[in-house]
Design an enzyme around this catalytic site. Structure first.
Site, PDB file in Angstrom:
ATOM      1  N   ARG A 155       0.855  -1.210   0.000  1.00  0.00           N
ATOM      2  CA  ARG A 155       0.000   0.000   0.000  1.00  0.00           C
ATOM      3  C   ARG A 155       0.877   1.241   0.000  1.00  0.00           C
ATOM      4  NH1 ARG A 155      -3.122  -3.919   2.476  1.00  0.00           N
ATOM      5  NH2 ARG A 155      -4.925  -4.347   1.146  1.00  0.00           N
ATOM      6  N   ASP A 184       0.002  -6.793  -3.309  1.00  0.00           N
ATOM      7  CA  ASP A 184      -1.420  -6.494  -3.069  1.00  0.00           C
ATOM      8  C   ASP A 184      -1.944  -5.725  -4.267  1.00  0.00           C
ATOM      9  OD1 ASP A 184      -3.965  -6.005  -1.665  1.00  0.00           O
ATOM     10  OD2 ASP A 184      -2.830  -6.662   0.085  1.00  0.00           O
ATOM     11  N   HIS A 272      -6.790  -9.839  -3.857  1.00  0.00           N
ATOM     12  CA  HIS A 272      -5.714  -8.847  -3.666  1.00  0.00           C
ATOM     13  C   HIS A 272      -4.646  -8.936  -4.757  1.00  0.00           C
ATOM     14  CE1 HIS A 272      -6.905  -7.326   0.358  1.00  0.00           C
ATOM     15  NE2 HIS A 272      -7.482  -8.503   0.449  1.00  0.00           N
ATOM     16  N   GLU A 332     -10.232 -12.140   1.979  1.00  0.00           N
ATOM     17  CA  GLU A 332     -11.082 -11.148   1.310  1.00  0.00           C
ATOM     18  C   GLU A 332     -11.189 -11.381  -0.203  1.00  0.00           C
ATOM     19  OE1 GLU A 332     -10.524  -7.430   4.315  1.00  0.00           O
ATOM     20  OE2 GLU A 332      -9.019  -7.568   2.759  1.00  0.00           O
ATOM     21  N   ASP A 427      -2.090  -0.688  12.661  1.00  0.00           N
ATOM     22  CA  ASP A 427      -2.460   0.469  11.847  1.00  0.00           C
ATOM     23  C   ASP A 427      -3.594   1.251  12.509  1.00  0.00           C
ATOM     24  OD1 ASP A 427      -3.227  -2.213  10.983  1.00  0.00           O
ATOM     25  OD2 ASP A 427      -4.726  -1.226   9.739  1.00  0.00           O
TER      26      ASP A 427
HETATM   27  C1  ACM Z   1      -6.489  -8.888   6.367  1.00  0.00           C
HETATM   28  O1  ACM Z   1      -6.431  -7.969   7.210  1.00  0.00           O
HETATM   29  N1  ACM Z   1      -7.203  -8.729   5.275  1.00  0.00           N
HETATM   30  C2  ACM Z   1      -5.797 -10.120   6.576  1.00  0.00           C
END
Ligand code: ACM
Length: 748
Positions: A155, A184, A272, A332, A427
């Site tokens: 990111r 990602d 991702h 995800e 974070d």
């Molecule tokens: C995650 O935070 N998507 C592993």
């Protein structure tokens, strides 16, 4: 005799307690016996170690740490390294320090590496001080085999130098795993020779929404500036990015290995993967790389070319990282393109796959077979449980809201690493997931059987970097919270008072290592303040070396702003901003203190006789306490204090507490109101604390000037669902916040 023994024990335990606080060790060793005197490192100190042992990196680290050549033969002042097979586990060590000798033994070289960090923490911080190490005997070993820290470099990107600095901190706190999130949607960061476009193109992107949010915040906080080293012009457009060459990856892996830290790469798939799909569109079922309803389009598990690509990528990754563990991600995944794909329909029919969750499981199984054939162990985020996994996969638990996941994984005999988002996502702002919350983490959830306990390898904190564009911001977020985690996973014991004292001794070490750490909170004051004639603002400094600076014109305090010193006298309504500064120029969080002038509120006559407060319950979800005024209460009751009665079981509700508060003396009272979700507090018809809205537990504070006697009291509280927190404390004349005595409340 007995009496004497008790006295001796008391004396002895008193002594050890005092000593404990004077050893600034984090994590604290399993056993530490203080000695008398100290060892002083001199130029003539000799270093003795078995010539045939693989201790090259340990010896060179020790020499550079102590500034010795170690070659002085026959010196009476010596350091001995060696092995002791009787020590507990592979990372165990013993350390004996006396006036003439330091003896550091490991079960393996790794134990010696860990012991060197203990010595490092025992040395004085000041560069000019004599290198004295207190005499003691330590026997130490970790409680957990997985003590990890993660970093997302997709990111936002981070240099090799920063990664090494991060690894230095991991080593200092005896972590042993660095989880490197290398790919990602927002950027592919590892060179793969077979697919050069992944980095030539996939490592670069135009600025996105997350960057915009950082840029907006950077106006108030330079930690949010987009690091200009990672911006460049490409085809006439400004792009952000960067990647690591395979040579750089090897350099980092070797650097970590010298510090006995294993690097676990993560190549996140099948979701991702936008950065890769954009370059190699055949990877998705639709040849499209876009955002679906929830997440980005994943790669297609129904297409043989996908497996060829994934296996080729992982083959290169396996060659670069000696770690047995490799992370495949698998979190995800937006599976709509799979459900609509003809290739997937065909594969599902052929393999008897019932739904897209099982399709994900099919992908994981195939990849796992490949991993196993290459001698690697697959780690996946906890979504890999969906659709079924085999027992040889290792599960990284993150979704705190899926409470059953670690239990299901344990039942299936999978290894489990705990990284719950509720505590270990660094974070999140440190105020929410505080040092204390991290310190009080229980690695193994309740109700796990003794045989299953060994499946829990340990814990890890994750640092996702969507909103972390600079090294300073990363350091602010992970430090000092990582010190709390290090003690959790190394000791599996809790002594928060002792930890806090030791942590204070670590801040100067962080300053010496140039870490942009988050300064400890300033406490003992309220944000909303009241004075009658005048008030004096004083702030207790967490560390003597700090300076508190303030402004009165609404600007942020800077290094040259006036010092608060012994206190500031307030005689008119005003707003003060203040912050602590280290001697190295770091600034702590900025606090805004408002002052308003009030007369002491006059007491009202007491007509009621019933003790406590009247509560009115509304069984409904509210966004704001004000919305309760439009409703009719479902029930009313009496409570002794501001608390939710056990009879309230509705998941969402609001309560209004009403009555009088009878204060014992005239003064300016401070109130501290912690609410999850929201609340407001009014006393004597004056707003004291406004903590309204739907939010996680936040403490807000305010003051009110009250004459001795009874005053109208109104506290409102709302809970939107998911568990509540409600605490109300007060203080008078600068006392520690305490509970309000129930005897102060009376119903009118
Ligand atoms: C995650 O935070 N998507 C592993």
């Amino acid at each position: 005799m007995k009496k004497l023994l008790v006295l001796a024990c008391l004396l002895f335990s008193g002594l050890t307690h005092a000593q404990t606080n004077s050893y600034p060790l984090i994590p604290y060793p399993a056993s530490l016996k203080p000695g008398a005197g100290f060892f002083e490192v001199k130029a003539s100190t000799s270093l003795i170690f078995p010539a045939d042992a693989p201790l090259t990196s340990q010896v060179s680290q020790l020499k550079s740490l102590l500034g010795i050549s170690g070659n002085a033969a026959g010196s009476a002042n010596r350091i001995i390294l060696g092995f002791d097979a009787s020590l507990g586990n592979d990372e165990a060590y013993s350390l004996e320090v006396s006036a003439s000798t330091i003896k550091l033994l490991g079960k393996t070289p790794v134990g010696i590496t860990r012991g060197i960090q203990t010595l490092r923490q025992l040395l004085p911080v000041s560069a000019g001080a004599a290198k004295r190490i207190p005499s003691l005997v330590i026997k130490d070993q970790p409680a957990y085999s997985w003590r990890g820290m993660h970093l997302d470099v997709s990111r936002h990107f981070f240099t090799v130098d920063f990664i090494k600095k991060y690894i230095d901190q991991l080593a200092f706190y005896k972590f042993n795993k660095f989880h490197w999130h290398l790919t990602d949607d927002q950027g592919w960061r590892i060179e793969i020779k077979k697919y050069p476009l992944l980095t030539q193109e996939g490592a670069w992107r135009t600025l996105n929404n997350q960057d915009s949010s950082c840029i907006a915040k950077s106006k108030d906080n330079p930690d949010f500036i987009i690091d200009p080293r990672f911006l460049k012009m490409k085809d006439g457009k400004q792009v952000y990015g960067g990647y690591y060459t395979q040579e750089q990856i090897k350099e980092v892996v070797a650097y970590a290995a010298e510090r006995s830290i294993e690097v676990i790469p993560e190549i996140d798939m099948p979701g991702h993967m936008m950065a890769a799909i954009k370059q190699y569109p055949y990877l998705s079922c639709t040849t499209d790389a876009s955002w679906g309803k929830t997440f980005s389009t994943p790669i297609c598990p129904c297409n043989e070319q996908t497996y060829e690509f994934a296996e080729n990528v992982f083959s290169e990754v396996f060659d670069l990282f000696p770690s047995k563990y490799v992370h495949l991600g698998a979190d995800e995944v937006e599976k709509t393109t799979w459900a609509n794909s003809e290739a997937c329909k065909e594969l599902m029919k052929k393999e008897g796959i019932k739904n897209v969750e099982e399709l994900q499981s099919y992908f994981i199984h195939r990849m796992q077979k490949f991993f196993t054939s290459k001698g690697k162990k697959l780690i996946g985020w906890d979504e890999i449980l969906e659709g079924g996994i085999d027992a040889s996969a290792t599960l990284m638990y993150w979704r705190s809201w899926v409470k059953k996941a670690p239990y299901e994984a344990a039942k299936n005999w999978n290894e489990i690493i705990m990284t719950p988002v509720s505590t270990l996502y660094f974070d999140s702002p440190p105020g929410i997931q505080s040092v204390s919350n991290v310190y009080h983490l229980e690695v193994i959830p309740e109700g796990i059987t003794p045989e299953q306990k060994k499946l829990f390898l340990g814990a890890q904190a994750n640092l996702w970097t969507e909103y972390v564009p600079t090294e300073s911001r990363a350091e602010y977020l992970y430090m000092p919270r990582m010190t709390a985690l290090s003690e959790v996973v190394w000791t599996n014991k809790k002594n928060y008072d002792s930890f806090q004292k030791r942590l204070l001794q670590h801040y100067p070490m962080m300053e010496k290592s140039n870490i942009h750490y988050r300064l400890p909170d300033l406490t003992g004051f309220t944000e909303e303040n009241v004075f009658v004639d005048k008030a004096t603002l004083t702030i207790k400094k967490p560390l003597e070396s700090y300076t508190i600076r303030y402004t009165t014109d609404g600007s942020f305090p800077e290094k040259n702003s006036p010092e608060l010193g012994k206190g500031l006298t307030i005689t008119k309504p005003q707003t003060i901003k203040l912050a602590a500064f280290t001697s190295t120029g770091l600034r702590g969080d900025i606090y805004t203190l408002k002052y308003q002038q009030q007369a002491y509120a006059k007491p009202v006559p007491v007509t009621g006789k019933t003790a406590g407060l009247k509560g009115s319950l509304y069984k409904k979800a509210f966004r704001s306490t004000k919305l309760m005024q439009r409703e009719k209460a479902d029930s009313t009751f009496t409570v002794p204090n501001v608390e939710v009665p056990q009879t309230v079981t509705a998941p969402s509700f609001g309560i209004q507490f009403r009555g009088l508060i009878n204060v014992p003396e005239t003064g300016v009272y401070s109130f501290f109101y912690t609410c999850d979700d929201g609340g407001i507090l009014r006393i004597a018809d004056r707003m004291v604390v406004d903590n309204d809205g739907n939010h996680f537990p936040i403490e807000k504070s305010g003051q009110v000037a009250l004459s001795k006697g009874a005053h109208p009291f109104e506290a409102d509280f709302i809970e939107g669902g998911g568990g509540f927190t409600l605490k109300l404390k007060y203080s008078l004349n600068g006392s520690e916040p305490k509970d309000i005595p129930a005897s102060w409340f009376i119903q009118q």
